[in-house]
Design an enzyme around this catalytic site. Structure first.
Site, PDB file in Angstrom:
ATOM      1  N   ALA A  34       0.848  -1.187   0.000  1.00  0.00           N
ATOM      2  CA  ALA A  34       0.000   0.000   0.000  1.00  0.00           C
ATOM      3  C   ALA A  34       0.885   1.239   0.000  1.00  0.00           C
ATOM      4  CB  ALA A  34      -0.902   0.013   1.230  1.00  0.00           C
ATOM      5  N   MET A  35       0.257   2.398  -0.204  1.00  0.00           N
ATOM      6  CA  MET A  35       1.023   3.638  -0.326  1.00  0.00           C
ATOM      7  C   MET A  35       0.324   4.777   0.394  1.00  0.00           C
ATOM      8  SD  MET A  35       3.696   5.100  -1.445  1.00  0.00           S
ATOM      9  CE  MET A  35       3.969   6.810  -1.048  1.00  0.00           C
ATOM     10  N   GLU A  36       1.112   5.532   1.140  1.00  0.00           N
ATOM     11  CA  GLU A  36       0.592   6.536   2.077  1.00  0.00           C
ATOM     12  C   GLU A  36       0.339   7.912   1.459  1.00  0.00           C
ATOM     13  OE1 GLU A  36       3.785   5.231   2.126  1.00  0.00           O
ATOM     14  OE2 GLU A  36       5.253   6.773   2.666  1.00  0.00           O
ATOM     15  N   ASN A  37       0.041   8.018   0.164  1.00  0.00           N
ATOM     16  CA  ASN A  37      -0.218   9.321  -0.463  1.00  0.00           C
ATOM     17  C   ASN A  37      -1.084  10.197   0.438  1.00  0.00           C
ATOM     18  OD1 ASN A  37       0.810   8.063  -2.985  1.00  0.00           O
ATOM     19  ND2 ASN A  37      -1.119   6.958  -2.840  1.00  0.00           N
TER      20      ASN A  37
ATOM     21  N   GLU B  59      -0.052   2.728   6.948  1.00  0.00           N
ATOM     22  CA  GLU B  59      -0.195   3.827   5.979  1.00  0.00           C
ATOM     23  C   GLU B  59      -0.782   5.051   6.662  1.00  0.00           C
ATOM     24  OE1 GLU B  59       1.451   3.203   3.444  1.00  0.00           O
ATOM     25  OE2 GLU B  59       1.462   1.017   3.602  1.00  0.00           O
TER      26      GLU B  59
ATOM     27  N   HIS C 267       1.859   6.893   8.627  1.00  0.00           N
ATOM     28  CA  HIS C 267       2.768   7.670   7.781  1.00  0.00           C
ATOM     29  C   HIS C 267       2.337   9.133   7.677  1.00  0.00           C
ATOM     30  CE1 HIS C 267       5.899   5.174   6.178  1.00  0.00           C
ATOM     31  NE2 HIS C 267       5.121   4.340   5.507  1.00  0.00           N
TER      32      HIS C 267
HETATM   33  N1  TRP Z   1       5.765   3.662   1.210  1.00  0.00           N
HETATM   34  C1  TRP Z   1       5.099   2.414   0.985  1.00  0.00           C
HETATM   35  C2  TRP Z   1       4.916   1.810   2.356  1.00  0.00           C
HETATM   36  O1  TRP Z   1       5.746   1.203   2.919  1.00  0.00           O
HETATM   37  C3  TRP Z   1       5.888   1.473   0.136  1.00  0.00           C
HETATM   38  C4  TRP Z   1       5.537   1.420  -1.320  1.00  0.00           C
HETATM   39  C5  TRP Z   1       4.317   1.310  -1.853  1.00  0.00           C
HETATM   40  C6  TRP Z   1       6.431   1.360  -2.404  1.00  0.00           C
HETATM   41  N2  TRP Z   1       4.417   1.199  -3.202  1.00  0.00           N
HETATM   42  C7  TRP Z   1       5.685   1.230  -3.572  1.00  0.00           C
HETATM   43  C8  TRP Z   1       7.810   1.395  -2.508  1.00  0.00           C
HETATM   44  C9  TRP Z   1       6.280   1.136  -4.825  1.00  0.00           C
HETATM   45  C10 TRP Z   1       8.403   1.307  -3.762  1.00  0.00           C
HETATM   46  C11 TRP Z   1       7.640   1.179  -4.912  1.00  0.00           C
HETATM   47  O2  TRP Z   1       3.955   2.004   2.990  1.00  0.00           O
HETATM   48 ZN    ZN Z   2       5.683   2.453   4.842  1.00  0.00          ZN
END
Ligand code: TRP
Ligand code: ZN
Length: 889
Positions: free
Chosen positions: A268-271, A304, A307
């Site tokens: 997942a990604m913390e946008n 997330e 973050h």
């Molecule tokens: N920042 C994300 C997390 O740890 C990691 C992440 C999500 C990521 N998608 C990615 C890292 C794509 C590299 C490429 O929560």
């Molecule tokens: Zn993270």
């Protein structure tokens, strides 16, 4: 070969950016065959840079530049230079507006980095360096800008248009199109940018922060998944409350959104304000999800969310500081999970993972410190070292300072650096400032790679009533770091008397009476002498796994089983069991190599027997803890410990030991199984989870009896299960223990399971990985059949992980087949994936890079495949870095 291939970035080369971007305005026009991106960047020279002549250099990749304007004037081709990686404009003024129009092709973007299409929706993944695939930009985390994003798309196909922050405006455009404009009030680096467009439904809720602000919460999914959002929403609200209570951190926008997408490279990604999740890390309901995935979802949703402060409000200066946000945030989510469920079991599971996966990384060709010195491709550094070891380093600091000072330290960190891009050094300094504790030597945890190895010896002086622990530390060399300085290692200890009671610990006459003490190991060798010790005690060492080290102590098997039943610390208790099993396994492997019969020490049978007894009679026992005590060390861990790893021996002896335990303790396993069958409806709740875990652990052993009675019970559990935990556990028990007697049942259920769940992608993924990971020699042909199955899709990372990843990482005996077929299989797919999705390709490659662990025949076979990958003409920087480093001596 790409131009950038083989280029290394060094931490020591860090310079502040020559330019800043105060404001970013994007217009993104989405069409079926192309997307047009217009960016207005309000830029100025960075006063801190002192490079008044420097040209403007923007990153950009896979972009078609349509037009550039500087201060409102269209630039001629001769006014700038553009290549595959950069747009360079010389002679720009002190401040100016830069406007770029670019064309991109998200439909063709299979790398899942930048703007891409996942099935029917558009979405983005910008961390670490994906934003440069959307527009020309200063794509680095120390450039913070305010963002306004206008999205335009066809209304029917993409009724929902999302980006970071608050919705400013939305409305109709001609030709069946519409728009939405979002504005993020917080400055952020572009890696936190996100955009989503699709035909999405949502569940919505709200959260009132401790200061009384009402926040709207929304989870967006495709219609088919609307019934699987409730658990994540609940986890989100619990995480928001927890961060207020434990860290004093409140959410800062009026809306928080989560979007689930099926094609995603990571979890997942913390946008900012718009987290994007791999659907497997957010969607759950009891019928389709196991206890394991509920737990994973709870921790990732929290991760997330956390973050927002540890990563977004305070971000990283450069990617060498990645652990600043990731290590800290993993520590935060682990503590959250510990508070939500069983602390001891959470810790054991995390430590088990760290010791198999991170220790292996630390002893392999990609070993790097928590703050690396260099990288070729940053995507390769989203590793267990940065995340999990980084979290252990934060945990050691938290333990060293104690709860209150650590909270003071994080308060200072968040207030001092709010809105800034900082370093791990800044973090450590805050901790020193609030505590007055000198962390100079401790900082080596950030700069030195490798796992420290501790050797403990003991001496009891009955006459003087003194007990002395002598502890030695050393750390093996890692690439580019041949010699290590001693680490600062906190070793938490207790001493148990013969009744299992903790003795008061006094290192000197004026020392207190504490029964658990942190020994501060700073030298290569140190002695700690405890006084007034009435009898030779059994030391409990490294309680709570107080440091990420390997520890050796010359315990007898009797002492280990004593610790297993008397020690109060969950980690030490579990570790004693692991050590005991390990001793028996090693003995068995030696016997096997010598052609002698493998026998099992009755001490182990007795120890396992008492765990089972406790499960039956001790009403206060944590059954999840007991279930963990019944698991032998996994094959991957046994391989990690031995050089060379005896693949066949590990598998054969471990299986034989499991079989023997099953036979010797059959009655107890059966009773434990039956005692934990429940007809309550599913609840994700610690006690219920523990009961299921224990029951299914027992079932696994009972399969080894190869008794039709138990096969029938497994079938009955499968048929009557009302939740995926029990249904898949029954299937897995049969698949993992194949024999002639259960063959037709096994095949029937495997087919029935697919029939039942073929329309639930996440369940199909479990079905694929359950078969691929089955520790069965010679199952590569079956795995290859799965790749041909209609459910498989090489473009979908979850499917790749479920089949290729599961086979190569979890099926030791299959992947390391003596004829090299497993290695060839992996290399074939790495080569295919290299062309479509480099991040996934390089991640899958990892098991091949561990060739030094194996016998010379296997080493040769593995290197042949690595060289074949290396010889590929169009290698991505991602794969190039891993394969070239793993072939270096
Ligand atoms: N920042 C994300 C997390 O740890 C990691 C992440 C999500 C990521 N998608 C990615 C890292 C794509 C590299 C490429 O929560
Ligand atoms: Zn993270």
């Amino acid at each position: 070969m790409k131009e950038s291939q083989g280029k290394t970035v060094y931490l020591r080369d860090y310079r502040v950016p020559d330019f800043l971007i105060d404001d970013t305005q994007l217009i993104v026009e989405l069409f079926e065959t192309q997307t047009l991106v217009s960016a207005r960047l309000k830029m100025r020279r960075n006063p801190a840079a002192q490079t008044p002549q420097a040209p403007l250099v923007l990153s950009g990749r896979a972009l078609e530049l349509l037009e550039v304007k500087l201060a409102g004037k269209v630039l001629a081709g001769s006014d700038y230079q553009v290549d595959a990686e950069q747009l360079t404009i010389a002679g720009v003024p002190a401040s100016f507006m830069l406007e770029c129009r670019t064309r991109i092709k998200p439909q063709e973007n299979t790398s899942l980095e930048g703007l891409y299409k996942s099935r029917v929706m558009f979405c983005t993944q910008c961390e670490a360096e994906g934003f440069r695939k959307i527009t020309y930009y200063l794509d680095r985390p120390d450039v913070l800008s305010s963002f306004t994003t206008r999205i335009e798309a066809e209304k029917l196909r993409y009724p929902v248009l999302l980006s970071n922050g608050n919705l400013l405006a939305s409305g109709e455009l001609g030709g069946g199109r519409h728009f939405a404009t979002w504005q993020d009030p917080f400055k952020k680096p572009c890696y936190l940018f996100a955009l989503v467009a699709g035909d999405l439904e949502n569940i919505s809720d709200s959260f009132t922060t401790s200061s009384g602000r009402k926040v709207e919460l929304k989870i967006f999914v495709e219609a088919k998944d609307l019934d699987k959002c409730d658990f994540a929403m609940d986890a989100l609200k619990r995480a928001m409350r927890w961060d207020e209570q434990v860290y004093g951190r409140e959410y800062d926008l009026d809306i928080f959104m989560i979007v689930a997408v099926d094609d995603f490279n990571m979890g997942a990604m913390e946008n900012k304000g718009l987290n994007i999740f791999n659907s497997s890390c957010v969607l759950a309901k009891p019928e389709t999800s196991t206890d394991f995935s509920f737990a994973r979802i709870e921790s990732i949703v929290a991760h997330e969310y956390f973050h927002n402060w540890s990563g977004n409000r305070v971000t990283c200066r450069d990617w060498f500081q990645l652990s600043l946000k990731e290590g800290f945030t993993v520590f935060r989510d682990a503590e959250f999970s510990a508070d939500m469920g069983s602390r001891a079991v959470n810790r054991i599971e995390d430590v088990g993972m760290l010791r198999t996966v991170q220790f292996a990384e630390d002893s392999g060709p990609m070993a790097h410190s928590v703050r690396p010195e260099s990288y070729m491709e940053i995507s390769n550094f989203y590793t267990v070292t940065i995340y999990e070891k980084g979290a252990e380093v934060v945990r050691m600091i938290a333990n060293l300072l104690g709860k209150e000072l650590f909270r003071k330290g994080t308060d200072l960190y968040f207030s001092r650096f709010d809105g800034m891009a900082v370093t791990t050094e800044d973090f450590v300094q805050c901790m020193e400032t609030v505590s007055g504790i000198n962390l100079t030597q401790f900082r080596r945890w950030y700069s030195q790679a490798g796992t420290p190895e501790l050797t403990v010896s003991r001496d009891y002086d009955a006459k003087q009533r003194r007990f002395t622990l002598t502890i030695k530390q050393q750390c093996p060399p890692t690439p580019r770091q041949p010699d290590k300085e001693p680490f600062y290692i906190p070793v938490t200890v207790a001493l148990l008397d013969s009744n299992g009671q903790e003795l008061p610990l006094q290192l000197g006459a004026d020392d207190g009476q504490a029964t658990s003490k942190v020994l501060r190991l700073t030298d290569a060798e140190q002695q700690f002498t405890f006084i007034n010790i009435p009898e030779a005690p059994v030391p409990a060492l490294l309680r709570g796994f107080s440091a990420p080290v390997k520890l050796q102590c010359d315990y007898t098997r009797e002492e280990l089983s004593f610790l297993m039943s008397h020690e109060r610390d969950g980690f030490v208790r579990w570790e004693a069991g692991q050590q005991l099993s390990l001793a028996v396994l090693n003995e068995g492997m030696q016997a096997r190599l010598a052609g002698q019969p493998v026998t099992v020490d009755p001490v182990l049978i007795t120890a396992f027997g008492s765990v089972l007894q406790a499960a039956l009679v001790d009403v206060n026992a944590d059954k999840a803890m007991l279930a963990n005590l019944l698991l032998l060390p996994p094959e991957a861990y046994l391989a990690e410990l031995a050089v060379p790893a005896d693949v066949e021996g590990i598998h054969a002896v471990r299986e034989q030991l499991r079989r023997q335990l099953a036979h010797e303790l059959a009655d107890l396993f059966a009773q434990v199984y039956h005692a934990n069958v429940s007809n309550e409806s599913y609840r994700y709740e610690a006690r219920a989870i523990a009961g299921r875990t224990l029951k299914n652990t027992a079932l696994n052993y009972l399969m080894l009896l190869e008794d039709p009675h138990w096969f029938a019970i497994a079938k009955q559990q499968y048929d009557s299960a009302t939740n995926m935990t029990d249904q898949s556990a029954a299937l897995r028990a049969l698949v993992n223990n194949p024999c002639a007697a259960n063959q037709s049942l096994r095949e029937t259920l495997v087919a029935a399971f697919y029939q039942q769940w073929q329309h639930e992608t996440l369940v199909v993924e479990q079905w694929l990985s359950l078969q691929s990971a089955a520790p069965v020699p010679g199952n590569l042909p079956a795995v290859q059949q799965l790749i041909k199955h209609e459910a498989f899709d090489l473009r979908n990372p979850n499917k790749v992980r479920s089949v290729i990843g599961a086979f190569c990482n979890s099926n030791l005996i299959g992947f390391h087949a003596g004829d090299g077929s497993g290695y060839r299989f992996l290399a074939d797919y790495v080569i295919k994936l290299n062309a479509s999705n480099p991040q996934i390709a390089s991640r899958q490659l990892t098991p091949l890079t561990r060739w030094r662990k194996y016998d010379t025949t296997r080493q040769a076979l593995m290197k042949v495949e690595l060289r074949r990958v290396m010889a590929e003409p169009k290698l991505s920087p991602d794969v190039f870095e891993i394969v070239s480093k793993s072939l270096q001596d």
